[in-house]
Structure formats: structure tokens, C-alpha cells
Design a protein around this motif. Structure first.
Motif, PDB file in Angstrom:
ATOM      1  N   ARG A 147     -29.051  35.083 -12.502  1.00 44.15           N
ATOM      2  CA  ARG A 147     -29.528  36.366 -13.024  1.00 44.15           C
ATOM      3  C   ARG A 147     -30.816  36.068 -13.800  1.00 44.15           C
ATOM      4  O   ARG A 147     -30.779  35.608 -14.939  1.00 44.15           O
ATOM      5  N   PRO A 148     -31.979  36.288 -13.188  1.00 42.47           N
ATOM      6  CA  PRO A 148     -33.244  35.966 -13.863  1.00 42.47           C
ATOM      7  C   PRO A 148     -33.768  37.145 -14.686  1.00 42.47           C
ATOM      8  O   PRO A 148     -33.437  38.307 -14.430  1.00 42.47           O
ATOM      9  N   ASP A 149     -34.585  36.830 -15.672  1.00 43.39           N
ATOM     10  CA  ASP A 149     -35.302  37.863 -16.423  1.00 43.39           C
ATOM     11  C   ASP A 149     -36.262  38.553 -15.441  1.00 43.39           C
ATOM     12  O   ASP A 149     -37.080  37.895 -14.797  1.00 43.39           O
ATOM     13  N   PRO A 150     -36.161  39.899 -15.287  1.00 43.14           N
ATOM     14  CA  PRO A 150     -37.053  40.601 -14.356  1.00 43.14           C
ATOM     15  C   PRO A 150     -38.522  40.319 -14.606  1.00 43.14           C
ATOM     16  O   PRO A 150     -39.335  40.353 -13.670  1.00 43.14           O
ATOM     17  N   ALA A 151     -38.868  40.023 -15.863  1.00 45.17           N
ATOM     18  CA  ALA A 151     -40.274  39.785 -16.179  1.00 45.17           C
ATOM     19  C   ALA A 151     -40.821  38.543 -15.479  1.00 45.17           C
ATOM     20  O   ALA A 151     -42.036  38.396 -15.333  1.00 45.17           O
ATOM     21  N   LEU A 152     -39.936  37.663 -15.023  1.00 43.52           N
ATOM     22  CA  LEU A 152     -40.400  36.466 -14.326  1.00 43.52           C
ATOM     23  C   LEU A 152     -40.930  36.785 -12.933  1.00 43.52           C
ATOM     24  O   LEU A 152     -41.705  36.016 -12.370  1.00 43.52           O
ATOM     25  N   GLY A 153     -40.494  37.911 -12.377  1.00 43.95           N
ATOM     26  CA  GLY A 153     -40.949  38.313 -11.045  1.00 43.95           C
ATOM     27  C   GLY A 153     -40.461  37.426  -9.923  1.00 43.95           C
ATOM     28  O   GLY A 153     -41.053  37.422  -8.831  1.00 43.95           O
ATOM     29  N   VAL A 154     -39.370  36.689 -10.138  1.00 40.21           N
ATOM     30  CA  VAL A 154     -38.879  35.787  -9.084  1.00 40.21           C
ATOM     31  C   VAL A 154     -37.938  36.477  -8.109  1.00 40.21           C
ATOM     32  O   VAL A 154     -37.660  35.956  -7.034  1.00 40.21           O
ATOM     33  N   ALA A 155     -37.430  37.646  -8.484  1.00 44.01           N
ATOM     34  CA  ALA A 155     -36.517  38.371  -7.594  1.00 44.01           C
ATOM     35  C   ALA A 155     -36.685  39.862  -7.856  1.00 44.01           C
ATOM     36  O   ALA A 155     -35.759  40.540  -8.311  1.00 44.01           O
ATOM     37  N   THR A 156     -37.843  40.361  -7.575  1.00 42.60           N
ATOM     38  CA  THR A 156     -38.154  41.751  -7.862  1.00 42.60           C
ATOM     39  C   THR A 156     -37.162  42.688  -7.181  1.00 42.60           C
ATOM     40  O   THR A 156     -36.929  42.597  -5.973  1.00 42.60           O
ATOM     41  N   GLY A 157     -36.564  43.553  -8.000  1.00 36.93           N
ATOM     42  CA  GLY A 157     -35.624  44.535  -7.470  1.00 36.93           C
ATOM     43  C   GLY A 157     -34.193  44.062  -7.411  1.00 36.93           C
ATOM     44  O   GLY A 157     -33.308  44.832  -7.038  1.00 36.93           O
ATOM     45  N   PHE A 158     -33.933  42.797  -7.777  1.00 36.81           N
ATOM     46  CA  PHE A 158     -32.563  42.256  -7.728  1.00 36.81           C
ATOM     47  C   PHE A 158     -32.203  41.650  -9.074  1.00 36.81           C
ATOM     48  O   PHE A 158     -32.998  40.914  -9.669  1.00 36.81           O
ATOM     49  N   SER A 159     -30.986  41.936  -9.530  1.00 35.36           N
ATOM     50  CA  SER A 159     -30.547  41.420 -10.827  1.00 35.36           C
ATOM     51  C   SER A 159     -29.564  40.262 -10.704  1.00 35.36           C
ATOM     52  O   SER A 159     -29.318  39.548 -11.685  1.00 35.36           O
ATOM     53  N   ASP A 160     -28.999  40.064  -9.518  1.00 32.03           N
ATOM     54  CA  ASP A 160     -27.950  39.059  -9.335  1.00 32.03           C
ATOM     55  C   ASP A 160     -28.081  38.523  -7.910  1.00 32.03           C
ATOM     56  O   ASP A 160     -27.916  39.264  -6.943  1.00 32.03           O
ATOM     57  N   LEU A 161     -28.374  37.222  -7.768  1.00 32.52           N
ATOM     58  CA  LEU A 161     -28.610  36.656  -6.445  1.00 32.52           C
ATOM     59  C   LEU A 161     -27.903  35.313  -6.286  1.00 32.52           C
ATOM     60  O   LEU A 161     -27.746  34.564  -7.248  1.00 32.52           O
ATOM     61  N   ALA A 162     -27.491  35.037  -5.030  1.00 25.78           N
ATOM     62  CA  ALA A 162     -27.014  33.700  -4.663  1.00 25.78           C
ATOM     63  C   ALA A 162     -28.146  33.041  -3.893  1.00 25.78           C
ATOM     64  O   ALA A 162     -28.555  33.519  -2.833  1.00 25.78           O
TER      65      ALA A 162
END
Length: 412
Positions: free
Chosen positions: A246-261
Motif C-alpha cells: 500500500r504505497p503513499d499515492p503521492a509517490l505516483g508508483v501506482a496511480t489509481g490503486f491503493s492496494d497491489l500485489a
């Protein structure tokens, strides 16, 4: 006498009973006496040489049959005099079991003397050919099957050598050798290709077949038998290791997603601009924990935390680990520090444990291993848990910790 016994069994003085005055033969006794070698005993002796692979190894090496001689425990003169019908039956049974020499050959010896006369009794059973052994053990079909396996792998030196050296194992999978041969050839050719096993195109072979026979194929290909090691040694691609984030959205590493595998290898290669990370053992706590500014929350998933440890750029940032307050929680923390030695524990302290005494539960199978990567306070608490100083098998699961207590100590 019948069944190969010759001579006359009678007292030398003509009396009808035993010369020493003992009682005569037991009424109704017709079978061989206990202790006399039976056809089953001969078969069992030869069966041992079959089961340990001696016979088939000799066959594979084109060697003469390893002759098996079985000394026979035969009736003693006094036993012949006491129960002549039983002795005759024993001899007749051995002769019948030999099937006219098809199963074994009998050698005889002279037994007797003044009281009962001389008698020629079976003294040794000899099995001196592959055909005799096959007939005695009723394994002609197995011999044919083994010959077929040898013929199938004859053009593959590694397989031919293995089949010759492990005849009983080769025979136990005789019906599968066409598939094993095809799988072996495909895997050998695909070695180092980075392909998935699912891409196998060997005739009659699928991934389920390979998995079922992985231990044997691993021996043939000189690879580890464990699934991951097998694929790695062959240079094939295994199921990707993934980690949930779960990355901080501000990092922009997974735009639009809050929880990723995310595949670990891809996460390593991405090297995002993360300043801090929180590794959490429990899934629902992973979902609940606040994501630190400019940071990331990762689900450690118990001892699968080694996947997190494989993310090398975490070694350059601040990493916190929050696990269960029990012996296994400390063992997982110790494991994580093998890769991330600077990881600090959160909410795994004596104060947190004692503040939640009413929420303690029992740890089913506590660990007791030596953990060398714990800090002094962690080590002291771990030893208290191992030795039950605070109570028997104490455990405080992280989801039982009061959330307001936790929230005050978690990074945000």
C-alpha cells in the motif's frame, strides 16, 4: 518313498513301534512338521534377492544369474520314524514346488541309519537361472516390463545407467517411462531457457505429470527435488514471488490503486522514491495501518517476510516491523534482519505486552531457537516468553492490541 524319498523306514529289530519305547506317530498328523523348509521358505529366500534388486541388476548388466542355493531343514531320522507320512508329504511338496526343475532344482542327501534304513531326502534347493526365478516368484510379466524400460531408454546414457542401477524403482514406474523419457528430453533441451513449465510440449506430458514425477526427474537431471529448486536449477521460470503493498499515492508508483500485489523482481527494479516502510505480519492490520508520508506499507505474511527482505532498496531507508508478540513473531523479526539488519520493531515490547494482559492467548507451538539478531530488550522479552517467566506459552496477537494504543506508536 513317495516324493523322492527312497529306502525303508522301519525299526531294525522288526518291532512296529520306536526302538526307544517312545509313543508312535501322532494320530491324524499329515502336514510337514514345523521347522522343515517349505516351498514358501524357498520362495521367500529368493524373493529377498528380487526385492533388493540383485536379480534385475545382474540382468541389466548382462551378467550370469546370481545363483541362489537354499539349504533345506529336513526331517531328522527320529522324525521320519515318528511320522513317516508327514516326511513323505514334505518331500512330495518340495518336488511339486520345483515344477520339474522349472522353478528350482533339488539336490538330495542320504539320511537314516540302523533304525529306519537309508533315505534320500531333498537337502538343497538351487535357483540358477532367470527363468527359474521368474517362474518361482511369478514375475515373468515384471521381467518383461523391465526389459521394455531398458529398451526404451537405451539411447539415453544417463537414463540407461539409472535404470540399471535402480531396477525396482524403474520397474515401479514402468508404465510411465514413455512419458518420463519425453519429459526428460524436453526439460534437458529447455534448460536455461527461462520458459515456464506450462509451456512443455513433450508428447503425452503435461505439467501435472512432471509434478507427479518431479523427484525422479530431478535425479535424472541432477537437480534439487523441491519445486522452486527444481525450476531454478533447470533455468526455468517459476511462479513469481509477489508482495502486497500500500504505497503513499503521492509517490505516483501506482496511480489509481491503493492496494497491489507486485512481483518482487519488478518492485526491486522499480526503485521508487520511498523514504520509509512499515512491514506488518497480519493482513487486516496491513489494511488498517496508516501509510507513512512518502512511504509504503508491506504485508510480511508471516515467514514469507523473506520476500520483503529481497527488496534491496529497503536497506537504504527506515523500515519498521510489527509482528505478533510471541516467540514466532520474534523469529520472523530475526529472519527479516538477515536481509534488513536495521529494521526496528514496533509494538513488540514488554510495555505493550503487559498493558494487554487481559488479551493474552496461548501459543500452540512456541519456538525456542537461538535468535542472534534481536536487540537486548527484544532478546530479554523473547527469553521470558520461551521460559514462561510471565506465564505459560504467552501470546499477544497484533490484532488484539488496542488500536488507539497502536496508532500512537505507528509512523504516519
Amino acid at each position: 518313498m513317495a516324493g523322492g524319498m527312497t529306502g525303508r523306514a522301519r525299526p531294525a529289530d522288526g518291532r512296529t513301534g520306536p526302538a526307544d519305547g517312545r509313543a508312535g506317530p501322532v494320530a491324524g498328523r499329515t502336514g510337514p512338521a514345523a521347522g522343515w523348509t517349505s516351498v514358501a521358505d524357498i520362495r521367500a529366500r529368493v524373493r529377498r534377492r528380487w526385492d533388493d534388486g540383485t536379480i534385475l541388476r545382474a540382468l541389466a548388466a548382462d551378467e550370469p544369474f546370481p545363483v541362489i542355493e537354499v539349504p533345506l531343514r529336513s526331517p531328522k531320522p527320529a522324525e521320519i520314524g515318528d511320522d513317516l507320512p508327514a516326511a513323505r508329504q514334505w518331500s512330495a511338496d518340495l518336488v511339486a514346488g520345483g515344477r520339474g526343475g522349472a522353478a528350482y532344482t533339488l539336490r538330495r542327501a542320504s539320511v537314516g541309519g540302523r533304525l529306519i534304513g537309508r533315505n534320500e531326502l531333498p537337502a538343497r534347493a538351487i535357483v540358477d537361472s532367470y527363468t527359474q526365478a521368474a517362474a518361482l516368484l511369478n514375475v515373468a510379466d515384471e521381467v518383461r516390463a523391465y526389459r521394455a524400460v531398458r529398451a526404451a531408454v537405451a539411447e539415453e546414457p544417463v537414463l540407461a545407467s539409472w535404470v540399471a542401477g535402480h531396477p525396482m524403482r524403474a520397474l515401479s514406474t514402468a508404465a510411465d517411462w514413455p512419458g518420463l523419457l519425453a519429459a526428460y528430453r524436453w526439460l534437458r533441451a529447455a534448460r536455461g531457457s527461462g520458459r515456464y513449465l506450462r509451456e512443455i510440449t513433450a508428447p503425452g506430458v503435461d505439467t501435472k505429470f512432471v509434478e507427479r514425477h518431479r523427484a525422479l526427474l530431478a535425479q535424472l537431471l541432477d537437480a534439487p527435488s523441491a519445486a522452486d529448486g527444481f525450476l531454478a536449477a533447470l533455468g526455468l521460470r517459476g511462479k513469481p514471488r509477489t508482495v502486497r503493498i500500500r504505497p503513499d499515492p503521492a509517490l505516483g508508483v501506482a496511480t489509481g490503486f491503493s492496494d497491489l500485489a507486485v512481483p518482487v523482481d519488478e518492485l526491486v527494479a522499480s526503485d521508487p522514491p520511498v523514504r520509509s516502510a512499515l512491514v506488518v505480519e497480519n493482513e487486516i492490520t496491513f489494511l488498517s495501518a496508516p501509510v507513512p508520508a512518502g512511504g509504503i506499507v508491506l504485508w510480511g505474511k508471516g515467514f514469507a517476510v523473506e520476500h520483503v527482505g529481497g527488496i534491496d532498496w529497503l536497506a537504504d531507508i527506515e523500515v519498521g516491523y510489527w509482528g505478533d508478540l510471541d516467540t514466532h513473531g520474534f523469529a520472523i523479526l530475526n529472519q527479516l534482519r538477515a536481509s534488513l539488519p536495521n529494521a526496528r520493531s514496533l509494538l513488540m515490547d514488554r510495555r505493550t505486552l503487559l498493558a494487554h494482559r487481559e488479551r493474552w492467548v496461548t501459543e500452540a507451538s512456541p519456538a525456542a531457537a537461538r535468535l542472534d539478531r534481536l536487540t537486548t530488550p527484544e532478546q530479554d522479552l523473547y527469553q521470558d516468553l520461551v521460559t514462561d517467566r510471565l506465564g505459560p506459552r504467552i501470546r499477544l496477537e497484533q490484532e488484539r492490541i488496542d488500536w488507539s494504543w497502536a496508532a500512537r506508536q505507528l509512523p504516519s
